[in-house]
Design a protein around this motif. Structure first.
Motif, PDB file in Angstrom:
ATOM      1  N   GLY A  50      13.644  78.864   5.096  1.00 57.56           N
ATOM      2  CA  GLY A  50      14.766  77.960   5.327  1.00 57.56           C
ATOM      3  C   GLY A  50      14.650  76.605   4.645  1.00 57.56           C
ATOM      4  O   GLY A  50      15.661  76.043   4.220  1.00 57.56           O
ATOM      5  N   LYS A 204      24.703  82.509  -1.665  1.00 59.31           N
ATOM      6  CA  LYS A 204      24.425  83.273  -0.448  1.00 59.31           C
ATOM      7  C   LYS A 204      25.583  83.241   0.545  1.00 59.31           C
ATOM      8  O   LYS A 204      25.728  84.147   1.359  1.00 59.31           O
ATOM      9  N   ARG A 234      11.721  86.183   6.593  1.00 59.81           N
ATOM     10  CA  ARG A 234      10.372  86.302   6.048  1.00 59.81           C
ATOM     11  C   ARG A 234       9.616  87.340   6.875  1.00 59.81           C
ATOM     12  O   ARG A 234       9.902  87.515   8.064  1.00 59.81           O
ATOM     13  N   LYS A 239       9.121  86.610  13.804  1.00 61.13           N
ATOM     14  CA  LYS A 239      10.452  87.213  13.629  1.00 61.13           C
ATOM     15  C   LYS A 239      10.476  88.616  14.230  1.00 61.13           C
ATOM     16  O   LYS A 239      11.480  89.315  14.151  1.00 61.13           O
ATOM     17  N   LEU A 325      18.292  79.796  10.107  1.00 58.14           N
ATOM     18  CA  LEU A 325      19.498  79.680   9.271  1.00 58.14           C
ATOM     19  C   LEU A 325      20.235  80.999   9.136  1.00 58.14           C
ATOM     20  O   LEU A 325      21.456  81.031   9.002  1.00 58.14           O
ATOM     21  N   GLU A 329      24.219  81.881   8.782  1.00 60.19           N
ATOM     22  CA  GLU A 329      24.683  82.559   7.553  1.00 60.19           C
ATOM     23  C   GLU A 329      25.495  83.816   7.899  1.00 60.19           C
ATOM     24  O   GLU A 329      26.556  84.058   7.323  1.00 60.19           O
TER      25      GLU A 329
END
Ligand code: UDP
Length: 411
Positions: A50, A204, A234, A239, A325, A329
């Motif tokens: 990010g 993006k 990532r 995550k 982010l 997005e």
């Protein structure tokens, strides 16, 4: 001299009609007061994650607004980035101590970077722990130093925190994403809270024609005649990629044709990424409905855009998260999100907006299944999410926060 990142040309006026008008007007007003101010943003990697995303748009826009802004990168070898990744993890609460050798490695590279840093700026914004020691070690001159912490440091491992803390004393100000991220006994007196934002005009996030988006994904091997869920992040334990795979397999028991795309990037300053990538490969070998893509096989901004636009549901099952982010997005494309209730994610998805927040694999699977079975509700959540992002998480709002802080430090 440290490495300078090349910046594209941006036009701030292009955000009129996209971002809220009051943000645009106030940015222009503050930029006029700060015209000519020299600003340096300093971090550890030009891609992957990010922070580089924020700097690529933000630094270029500051120049268009009449400030004189640079983005520079510190240098480090594998040993340095291994220490800084453990420091990053420790600051987010992971256990583990630091040896004298670790500390010497961090200090030696920081000293080298400090010697190569030109501090001939009015403001130096240092991102995250990797370059944090430079405020203490570099020739200070007249610059105001700001430490921008992007991670969740609300309950750091004490050893990681005591390692970093002494280096923070010289800063004039600090920025966190949420007030609860300010760690105990924080040594910087002036603290502001800024949430990150996305650039609606970056490749993006630009609106992508549906035909082109479809072509990009089909070219990669995704079958768009079948439903698709995606996580983009990532390869990082926070995550929870293995949790995503477990949740997906539960949903697939009900919707056998469902595909999962795991889109991940490997960053310069993230040696841990490769291990996680291999773990994901190990648990998915032979499963041809799980697609794993990386930036190294050509999945770039446009492909990420296509995944976020065409997935039925985007998953972001973070356990710890600074902001995330990827959530904004996906919402900007009107795509509903199922995400971990972590860090900055809930402010992007308040009740009834954007999608469903979850706390574990079972809830994640249930939420994904629910949205796949109720496409109208999913669409409605996605549309509300898009408007929430427009009001709160587009770039002009972030520039406004940054300019306000610089203005307060300068005048
Ligand atoms: N990203 C990307 N390709 C990938 C994975 C991630 O371009 O394969 C981008 C993603 O679109 C987002 C950023 O990297 O812009 C990740 O930011 P986020 O705040 O979600 O997480 P961080 O990596 O900073 O923890």
């Amino acid at each position: 001299m440290l490495d300078l990142v090349d910046l594209g040309k941006r036009s701030f006026s292009a955000y009129r009609g996209i971002a809220p008008e009051e943000h645009i007007e106030e940015v222009l007003h503050l930029a006029e007061r700060l015209r000519g101010a020299r600003v340096l943003h300093l971090n550890a990697t030009p891609y992957g994650g990010g922070v580089s995303e924020l700097l690529r748009s933000g630094v270029a826009l500051l120049n268009d607004l009449g400030l004189v802004a640079d983005w520079q990168l510190i240098r480090g070898d594998q040993a340095f980035f291994q220490v800084t990744k453990r420091l990053h993890n420790g600051l987010q609460g992971a256990p583990g101590g630091f040896s004298e050798t670790d500390k010497a490695t961090y200090l030696a590279h920081s000293q080298l970077n400090a010697r190569n840093l030109s501090t001939d700026y009015d403001f130096i914004v240092v991102h995250d722990p990797q370059p944090a020691a430079l405020a203490m070690l570099a020739d200070r001159q007249d610059a105001r130093w700001i430490w921008r912490c992007h991670i969740d440091t609300s309950s750091p491992n004490p050893e990681a925190w005591e390692f970093l803390r002494p280096f923070l004393y010289p800063y004039d100000a600090a920025i966190f994403t949420l007030p609860e991220f300010i760690p105990p006994r924080f040594p910087i007196g002036r603290v502001a809270i800024h949430s990150p934002a996305i650039d609606p005009l970056s490749p993006k996030n630009l609106p992508l024609p549906v035909d082109l988006a479809r072509q990009l994904l089909e070219w990669l091997g995704v079958r768009l005649s079948r439903p698709l869920v995606t996580q983009i992040s990532r390869f990082d334990p926070w995550k929870d990629p293995l949790g995503v795979i477990a949740a997906y397999r539960r949903v697939r028991a009900h919707i056998p044709e469902l595909q999962l795309a795991m889109v991940g990037s490997l960053a310069l300053d993230d040696p841990e990424g490769w291990d996680i990538y291999r773990q994901i490969r190990d648990v998915t070998t032979g499963d041809n409905r799980i697609h794993i893509f990386t930036n190294l096989v050509g999945v770039g901004n446009m492909e990420v855009n296509a995944f976020q636009s065409l997935s039925d549901v985007v998953i972001q099952k973070s356990i710890r998260e600074g902001f995330g982010l990827v959530v904004s997005e996906a919402l900007w494309k009107g795509t509903p999100v199922v995400a971990g209730r972590a860090g900055g994610i809930p402010i992007q998805m308040p009740e009834g907006t954007g999608g469903i927040l979850v706390d574990n694999v079972e809830e994640c699977a249930e939420a994904v299944l629910h949205l796949l079975r109720h496409p109208q509700e999913a669409q409605c959540l996605g549309e509300r999410g898009r408007e929430h992002v427009r009001q709160n998480f587009l770039f002009p709002r972030l520039l406004l926060d940054e300019l306000r802080m610089m203005d307060a430090l300068a005048h």
